[in-house]
Design a protein around this motif. Structure first.
Motif, PDB file in Angstrom:
ATOM      1  N   VAL A  76       0.294  -1.139  -0.138  1.00  0.00           N
ATOM      2  CA  VAL A  76      -0.609   0.454  -0.349  1.00  0.00           C
ATOM      3  C   VAL A  76       0.890   1.077   0.143  1.00  0.00           C
ATOM      4  N   ASN A  77       0.420   2.396  -0.903  1.00  0.00           N
ATOM      5  CA  ASN A  77       1.506   3.699  -0.978  1.00  0.00           C
ATOM      6  C   ASN A  77       0.334   4.031  -1.525  1.00  0.00           C
ATOM      7  N   PHE A  78       0.479   4.981  -1.342  1.00  0.00           N
ATOM      8  CA  PHE A  78      -0.786   5.804  -1.970  1.00  0.00           C
ATOM      9  C   PHE A  78      -0.356   7.343  -3.025  1.00  0.00           C
ATOM     10  N   ASP A  79      -0.908   7.781  -4.202  1.00  0.00           N
ATOM     11  CA  ASP A  79      -0.018   8.853  -4.719  1.00  0.00           C
ATOM     12  C   ASP A  79      -0.796   9.939  -4.269  1.00  0.00           C
ATOM     13  N   ASP A  80      -0.653  11.080  -4.743  1.00  0.00           N
ATOM     14  CA  ASP A  80      -1.190  12.256  -4.014  1.00  0.00           C
ATOM     15  C   ASP A  80      -2.643  12.754  -4.457  1.00  0.00           C
ATOM     16  N   THR A  81      -3.564  11.358  -5.088  1.00  0.00           N
ATOM     17  CA  THR A  81      -4.558  11.466  -5.418  1.00  0.00           C
ATOM     18  C   THR A  81      -5.623  10.507  -4.269  1.00  0.00           C
ATOM     19  N   GLY A  82      -4.520  10.020  -3.771  1.00  0.00           N
ATOM     20  CA  GLY A  82      -4.689   8.567  -2.801  1.00  0.00           C
ATOM     21  C   GLY A  82      -5.101   7.347  -3.305  1.00  0.00           C
ATOM     22  N   LYS A  83      -5.054   6.978  -4.690  1.00  0.00           N
ATOM     23  CA  LYS A  83      -4.601   5.801  -5.405  1.00  0.00           C
ATOM     24  C   LYS A  83      -4.046   5.035  -4.325  1.00  0.00           C
ATOM     25  N   ASN A  84      -3.830   4.063  -4.528  1.00  0.00           N
ATOM     26  CA  ASN A  84      -2.659   2.561  -3.855  1.00  0.00           C
ATOM     27  C   ASN A  84      -2.419   2.501  -5.560  1.00  0.00           C
ATOM     28  N   THR A  85      -0.504   2.466  -5.292  1.00  0.00           N
ATOM     29  CA  THR A  85      -0.453   2.902  -6.545  1.00  0.00           C
ATOM     30  C   THR A  85       0.741   1.302  -6.939  1.00  0.00           C
ATOM     31  N   ALA A  86       0.846   0.502  -5.912  1.00  0.00           N
ATOM     32  CA  ALA A  86       2.125  -0.220  -5.431  1.00  0.00           C
ATOM     33  C   ALA A  86       1.250  -1.372  -5.929  1.00  0.00           C
ATOM     34  N   LYS A  87      -0.213  -1.754  -5.714  1.00  0.00           N
ATOM     35  CA  LYS A  87      -0.709  -2.802  -5.700  1.00  0.00           C
ATOM     36  C   LYS A  87      -1.388  -3.899  -6.976  1.00  0.00           C
ATOM     37  N   PRO A  88      -0.844  -4.889  -8.600  1.00  0.00           N
ATOM     38  CA  PRO A  88      -1.274  -5.214  -9.367  1.00  0.00           C
ATOM     39  C   PRO A  88      -2.665  -5.493  -9.160  1.00  0.00           C
ATOM     40  N   MET A  89      -3.796  -5.634 -10.124  1.00  0.00           N
ATOM     41  CA  MET A  89      -4.978  -6.605 -10.275  1.00  0.00           C
ATOM     42  C   MET A  89      -4.074  -8.221 -10.443  1.00  0.00           C
ATOM     43  N   VAL A  90      -5.170  -9.077 -10.341  1.00  0.00           N
ATOM     44  CA  VAL A  90      -4.856 -10.900 -10.693  1.00  0.00           C
ATOM     45  C   VAL A  90      -5.909 -10.648 -11.670  1.00  0.00           C
ATOM     46  N   LEU A  91      -5.829 -11.991 -12.474  1.00  0.00           N
ATOM     47  CA  LEU A  91      -6.721 -12.780 -13.105  1.00  0.00           C
ATOM     48  C   LEU A  91      -6.656 -14.630 -12.547  1.00  0.00           C
ATOM     49  N   TYR A  92      -7.745 -14.941 -11.887  1.00  0.00           N
ATOM     50  CA  TYR A  92      -7.617 -16.119 -12.329  1.00  0.00           C
ATOM     51  C   TYR A  92      -9.167 -16.802 -13.134  1.00  0.00           C
ATOM     52  N   GLN A  93      -8.986 -17.938 -13.369  1.00  0.00           N
ATOM     53  CA  GLN A  93      -9.768 -19.088 -13.429  1.00  0.00           C
ATOM     54  C   GLN A  93     -10.015 -20.152 -12.856  1.00  0.00           C
ATOM     55  N   VAL A  94     -11.241 -20.321 -13.864  1.00  0.00           N
ATOM     56  CA  VAL A  94     -12.358 -21.500 -12.428  1.00  0.00           C
ATOM     57  C   VAL A  94     -12.124 -22.786 -13.105  1.00  0.00           C
ATOM     58  N   GLN A  95     -10.861 -23.744 -12.458  1.00  0.00           N
ATOM     59  CA  GLN A  95      -9.978 -25.106 -12.665  1.00  0.00           C
ATOM     60  C   GLN A  95     -10.807 -25.788 -11.774  1.00  0.00           C
ATOM     61  N   ASP A  96     -11.413 -26.522 -12.253  1.00  0.00           N
ATOM     62  CA  ASP A  96     -11.789 -28.150 -11.131  1.00  0.00           C
ATOM     63  C   ASP A  96     -12.067 -27.824  -9.746  1.00  0.00           C
ATOM     64  N   GLY A  97     -13.060 -26.280 -10.600  1.00  0.00           N
ATOM     65  CA  GLY A  97     -13.888 -25.814  -9.363  1.00  0.00           C
ATOM     66  C   GLY A  97     -13.269 -25.209  -7.618  1.00  0.00           C
ATOM     67  N   GLU A  98     -12.337 -24.978  -8.367  1.00  0.00           N
ATOM     68  CA  GLU A  98     -11.034 -23.667  -7.718  1.00  0.00           C
ATOM     69  C   GLU A  98     -10.338 -22.622  -8.182  1.00  0.00           C
ATOM     70  N   TYR A  99     -10.310 -21.880  -7.288  1.00  0.00           N
ATOM     71  CA  TYR A  99      -9.854 -20.841  -8.366  1.00  0.00           C
ATOM     72  C   TYR A  99      -8.393 -20.504  -8.733  1.00  0.00           C
ATOM     73  N   LYS A 100      -7.872 -20.120  -9.420  1.00  0.00           N
ATOM     74  CA  LYS A 100      -6.312 -20.687  -9.644  1.00  0.00           C
ATOM     75  C   LYS A 100      -5.484 -18.806 -10.881  1.00  0.00           C
ATOM     76  N   VAL A 101      -5.296 -18.716 -10.563  1.00  0.00           N
ATOM     77  CA  VAL A 101      -4.189 -17.734 -10.271  1.00  0.00           C
ATOM     78  C   VAL A 101      -3.596 -17.874 -11.750  1.00  0.00           C
ATOM     79  N   VAL A 102      -4.078 -16.478 -12.764  1.00  0.00           N
ATOM     80  CA  VAL A 102      -3.200 -17.295 -14.685  1.00  0.00           C
ATOM     81  C   VAL A 102      -2.399 -15.918 -15.298  1.00  0.00           C
ATOM     82  N   ALA A 103      -2.817 -14.685 -14.752  1.00  0.00           N
ATOM     83  CA  ALA A 103      -1.967 -13.660 -15.424  1.00  0.00           C
ATOM     84  C   ALA A 103      -2.682 -12.954 -14.181  1.00  0.00           C
ATOM     85  N   PRO A 104      -1.329 -11.865 -14.376  1.00  0.00           N
ATOM     86  CA  PRO A 104      -0.085 -11.620 -14.982  1.00  0.00           C
ATOM     87  C   PRO A 104       0.388 -12.967 -14.442  1.00  0.00           C
ATOM     88  N   THR A 105       1.574 -12.733 -16.052  1.00  0.00           N
ATOM     89  CA  THR A 105       2.362 -13.840 -15.684  1.00  0.00           C
ATOM     90  C   THR A 105       3.146 -14.818 -14.595  1.00  0.00           C
TER      91      THR A 105
END
Length: 414
Positions: free
Chosen positions: A368-397
């Motif tokens: 967590v690190n806020f820029d001047d506008t109050g946004k957290n610029t330190a953390k990326p989003m992730v993308l997961y996929q439902v695989q065999d009934g579980e969430y698995k992170v598939v991106a970013p690589t």
């Protein structure tokens, strides 16, 4: 006159919510061993599911901090508690309750509501009174273009939500020997600030790759049917479909796509976990790509919850369901407040606000690190996929725990 329901929780690890009488602004418990955080969240109405997840995250963090000694401010130690009101998923009520918390209850520090629309309603109130608000569930980028000085968000902003899905679609096209510009997208977005910001991000990302949106539909906030949109999707046969409609929209998409046998090679959505698509739809949810602020498999950790997977295990033991990211980011917001109180060395609102601005903190949820506008610029989003009934992170690589399964098989082949 409409009655307001007020709940105050957190002291001594209370397991149940107590109904309490209003607290006078003059009766300031913050300087008598307790720091009171105020929150107007959706306990009823269309956002009630995610409002509940938000509250569970707040409560878990408050109890954990209190059980580990509380908050040290200067030479004093304080316990945390949260005063809740039900905003009924109505922006006007949220703004009214924010003013009530500040003016009548004497709250000096606010935790955010659920959703961008509710946060937009409350932010002008907290700003007017110079009251810091740390929020975890209002991702609309427009929140951070208003010049607010007392608003801080631990989550990634909305235009980033499905960026990894568009990027993944481009990467898979190249892997198949095709140009990403040949790919087409069907977009289905609720007509609310959050989803429309996601739409803007998808359009910008698609344009960067030369992709075309062949379906671009806005659905009303009360999403009950998307069959007409799905008929268009069938006709256009896009290479990817993206959906943003909170938990109700996610559940509706899975149900109606399976009923209407709508085939797409890729399906990416928001709010998969809070909609409980695995629990509710089983095999029908397989292959769905889900944008997420957080996943238990990530390697973040802190001194209060341990690793992301530790938090997930503790949360499930307490609430009997796996934590959606809304709960994780809400817990992180409380950790951010605790850190700011201690660095400020004071419960002065301006001093705490300045400490929040200087935050540089690692949590189980991420940096967590806020820029001047109050946004957290330190953390990326992730993308997961439902695989065999579980969430698995598939991106970013670099954060992936599994290979993406692509393309989605046709319904006739499942």
């Amino acid at each position: 006159m409409t009655a307001f329901r007020k709940l105050t929780v957190g002291l001594a690890g209370l397991a149940a919510c107590a109904i309490t009488a209003p607290v006078s602004a003059a009766d300031d418990a913050q300087f008598d061993g307790t720091i009171t955080l105020g929150a107007a969240i959706s306990l009823t109405g269309k956002y009630s599911t995610n409002g509940g997840h938000t509250k569970n995250g707040y409560d878990m963090a408050v109890d954990r901090i209190n059980s580990m000694g509380g908050v040290e401010v200067g030479d004093k130690t304080y316990k945390l508690e949260v005063t809740y009101y039900d905003d009924e998923s109505t922006p006007a009520r949220g703004a009214q309750l924010a003013e009530r918390l500040i003016q009548q209850d004497g709250v000096k520090f606010v935790l955010g509501p659920y959703s961008s629309g509710m946060t937009k309603a409350i932010a002008p109130v907290t700003e007017q009174y110079g009251v810091p608000m740390v929020e975890a569930n209002g991702a609309s980028r427009s929140l951070f273009t208003q010049g607010y000085e007392y608003l801080f968000a631990v989550l990634s902003t909305s235009e980033q939500y499905l960026a990894s899905a568009v990027q993944l679609r481009a990467e898979l096209a190249e892997k198949d020997g095709m140009d990403p510009s040949e790919m087409t997208i069907a977009g289905v977005f609720e007509n609310d600030p959050f989803s429309q910001d996601i739409r803007a991000g998808v359009i910008a990302d698609a344009e960067e790759h030369g992709m075309e949106l062949v379906v671009d539909d806005k659905l009303p906030p009360e999403i009950n049917d998307m069959s007409s949109t799905l008929i268009k999707v069938k006709a256009k046969s896009p290479d990817m479909m993206v959906v943003s409609g909170h938990s109700k929209g996610a559940a509706l998409a899975i149900r109606q796509m399976s009923e209407m046998r709508v085939d797409v090679p890729m399906l990416a959505m928001t709010h998969c976990d809070s909609a409980q698509i695995i629990q509710k739809f089983g095999d029908k949810a397989e292959y769905t790509l889900c944008a997420s602020q957080w996943a238990p498999s990530l390697t973040y950790s802190d001194d209060y919850f341990g690793s992301a997977s530790d938090f997930a295990a503790d949360f499930e033991a307490r609430y009997d369901y796996a934590p959606p990211y809304q709960s994780a980011e809400s817990a992180a917001a409380v950790l951010v407040y605790k850190d700011a109180f201690e660095r400020a060395g004071s419960l002065d609102k301006k001093a705490v606000r300045d400490a929040l601005q200087a935050t540089d903190l690692m949590t189980f949820y991420g940096p967590v690190n806020f820029d001047d506008t109050g946004k957290n610029t330190a953390k990326p989003m992730v993308l997961y996929q439902v695989q065999d009934g579980e969430y698995k992170v598939v991106a970013p690589t670099e954060y992936a725990s599994a290979e993406v399964r692509y393309p989605m098989p046709k319904w006739s082949e499942r």
